[in-house]
Design a protein around this motif. Structure first.
Motif: not given
Lengths: 416, 208
Positions: B62-64, B73, B83-85, B88, B128, B176, B181, B185-187, B189
């Motif tokens: 997450e922090k790169g 998971k 983050v992108y997951e 699987d 829930k 669950e 997985r 990181n989004k950046a 990517f």
């Protein structure tokens, strides 16, 4: 006595402030060249305004204060809302767009470990009309600014609120289900999207289109071709045409390398109405800028006022900028140290005065303060019996009088 | 092509993940199980491997600090990382369950005390169901909690159920399914998209 413990958020050395101001100046200069005017909005705002208007900040995250009359105020949680209000009050918006920029602090409850409640945002808002030309120009401004700051590797991801919204309308999910699906799409969780969609009896076409969204991410022209395959009605078609128009304009600006398309970019869906975008730079894990088109905010102030804007997460940007600067060059100090002996005190002080008038930064010292451990990056002027000399990165230069010194410094040979 | 940094969870799934990487022709020569080293490079130095504790993998990504992470998971859910997951890996499969002593039931209206290594997941699950709970965060031997009265029930991951059985606990509810997985990181990517997409493609092939 207990000694004072500094909170983690305190960090304000002089060097930090200098770099910060330098960055602010660069942003301001660039924003100005696109015709934006700087504005300021009040730090204390009416809570009612924010609770009635649906924006991007949750009311729970706002910092509230109560004044002596019992009225609830909030510390400015965002700048876009008050700017929309300001623009709505403006008389003659008919003659084109209003362009505002700001560099201001916003205040929000800290939910993360850093406990930081105060963040600086530097952003622009362009209100009035909504042709693709305006969208492209605003995105180009973001790109141009990042280029100014000389980041070697950055990307602007562009998406569109309409694409996903239209699919959601067709699928008719409940609010909770939509949120669940949104989380799955935002994290590109392909492994779980299919099982999730299989719980509903959905039209195959819609299902296929929703499942494709996370993968519609990459080179604009390629993705645009793929996305067209999933269009199921006119509204989606119009969305893609709008996007494709914006991309074409960005190509004309020569910005092709800096953008990618990401149709899975779907944050704040109730707020954004058109193009959405965010910017990433190398080695920073989070987006450093976010923006998009929000055409309905003005209506909440009683005026039809289509608008688009973005804001830099200034603190993140500053960190990256400092890092980048350290990597790029050995920073040269921009203050001259002027040393003089007893015979030259008067000359030296008047020379300092003249140089300061010309905009140079000068510190004066008697020769007795001379130390031999100067950095190679230091800039020194000597005015003594033995020598009259200026030393910069570019070399040494002997001068006889102040005029010669000034012509040397301004000639470009001195590298200052 | 730009090099990428991969954070890998120590423990349970490390061995099968390394095997999977070898199938992709990504080999870490100086890697062996007892090594105390934390950073490894593959042969052409295109991939830097960080060995970190499983719970920390989502944070690194997450922090790169890492571009890509391979982790269960359970840890992704608990960290609530943005983050992108993307894949699987179908290994390290197990279940998140609520367990308790035999002859106990979950269906009460009063506040339940739940012990778990995963307080966030626990809270979310019971929210829930509109059941109020107090959570007790433990770092190991969670099965002990209901036996000595520290908690009414536990939420934990179960692979075979042996530990539960030996301590006289039974599964009351499945929460669950869990598996390993691939997170991104989004950046990264966005800025290293070519290298990362290639890695994902190769990994997909290796999985087939």
């Amino acid at each position: 006595m207990k000694s004072y413990v500094y909170p983690a958020s305190v960090r304000n050395s002089m060097e930090d402030f200098l770099v910060r101001e330098e960055l602010v100046t660069k942003l301001k200069n660039r924003f100005t060249t696109y015709g934006y005017n700087q504005v300021r909005t009040p730090a204390f705002e009416d809570y009612d305004m924010y609770s009635l208007v649906s924006g991007t900040v949750k009311t729970d995250d706002m910092i509230k204060v109560i004044d002596s009359t019992g009225q609830v105020l909030v510390l400015r949680p965002d700048v876009t809302t008050p700017i929309a209000r300001m623009a709505a009050l403006e008389e003659n918006t008919v003659s084109g767009n209003l362009r505002y920029f700001y560099v201001l602090d916003v205040f929000r409850q800290a939910n993360d470990e850093s406990r930081q409640k105060e963040h600086t945002q530097a952003g622009v808002e362009c209100l009035g009309e909504n042709p693709p030309e305006v969208d492209a120009e605003v995105i180009m401004l973001a790109i141009h600014t990042l280029k100014d700051l000389k980041f070697p590797n950055f990307k602007i991801e562009i998406g569109h609120a309409g694409y996903f919204k239209e699919l959601m309308e067709q699928a008719a999910f409940s609010k909770q289900e939509t949120e669940q699906l949104q989380t799955l799409i935002q994290s590109k969780n392909l492994a779980e999207i299919e099982p999730f969609l299989n719980r509903f009896s959905l039209n195959e076409e819609i299902k296929r289109a929703i499942m494709a969204i996370p993968l519609l991410h990459g080179d604009p022209n390629q993705i645009m071709k793929q996305a067209k395959k999933y269009v199921i009605n006119e509204d989606m078609q119009a969305t893609l045409e709008n996007l494709s128009e914006v991309i074409k304009l960005l190509d004309m600006y020569g910005a092709r390398e800096s953008v990618s398309l990401n149709l899975g970019l779907i944050n704040h869906m109730n707020y954004y109405t058109g193009v959405i975008f965010q910017g990433f730079i190398d080695k920073v894990g989070k987006p450093i800028l976010m923006g998009g088109r929000y055409d309905h905010l003005g209506e909440q102030f009683g005026k039809t006022l289509p608008a688009i804007g973005f804001a830099f997460h200034f603190d993140l940007l500053l960190q990256a900028y400092e890092q980048n600067k350290l990597d790029a060059t050995n920073m040269e100090e921009d203050v001259f140290q002027l040393y003089y002996d007893d015979n030259h005190q008067e000359n030296a002080l008047s020379a300092a005065c003249i140089l300061r008038n010309k905009g140079y930064r000068i510190l004066t010292f008697p020769l007795s303060k001379w130390k031999n451990d100067h950095q190679p990056t230091s800039k020194i002027i000597m005015m003594t019996i033995e020598k009259k000399q200026a030393q910069t990165k570019a070399g040494e230069f002997e001068f006889k009088n102040i005029d010669e010194l000034i012509s040397f410094l301004s000639s470009g040979k001195a590298g200052v | 092509m730009e090099s990428i940094t991969l954070a890998l969870a120590k423990g349970r799934t490390a061995k099968s993940t390394i095997a999977l990487l070898e199938k992709m022709n990504i080999e870490f020569e100086d890697f062996h199980e007892d090594s105390r080293k934390l950073i490894f490079y593959n042969n052409d130095k295109s991939i830097k491997l960080l060995f970190v504790k499983a719970v920390d993998v989502p944070t690194y990504v997450e922090k790169g600090a890492a571009d890509i992470g391979i982790v269960g998971k359970d840890n992704i859910l608990e960290a609530q990382a943005d983050v992108y997951e993307m894949l699987d890996l179908q290994i390290g499969k197990c279940q998140f369950v609520v367990a308790g002593k035999q002859n106990t039931e979950l269906g009460t209206n009063q506040t339940l005390t739940i012990a778990s290594k995963y307080p966030n997941i626990t809270k979310k699950h019971f929210q829930k169901k509109r059941q109020t709970v107090d959570t007790v965060k433990l770092n190991g031997s969670v099965e002990l909690a209901p036996l000595i009265g520290l908690a009414d029930f536990i939420v934990d991951i179960v692979e075979t159920g042996t530990t539960l059985k030996e301590n006289g606990l039974v599964i009351l509810e499945e929460v669950e399914a869990i598996s390993t997985r691939l997170i991104v990181n989004k950046a990264s990517f966005a800025t290293k998209s070519a290298s990362i997409q290639l890695f994902i493609e190769k990994l997909k092939e290796a999985l087939e």
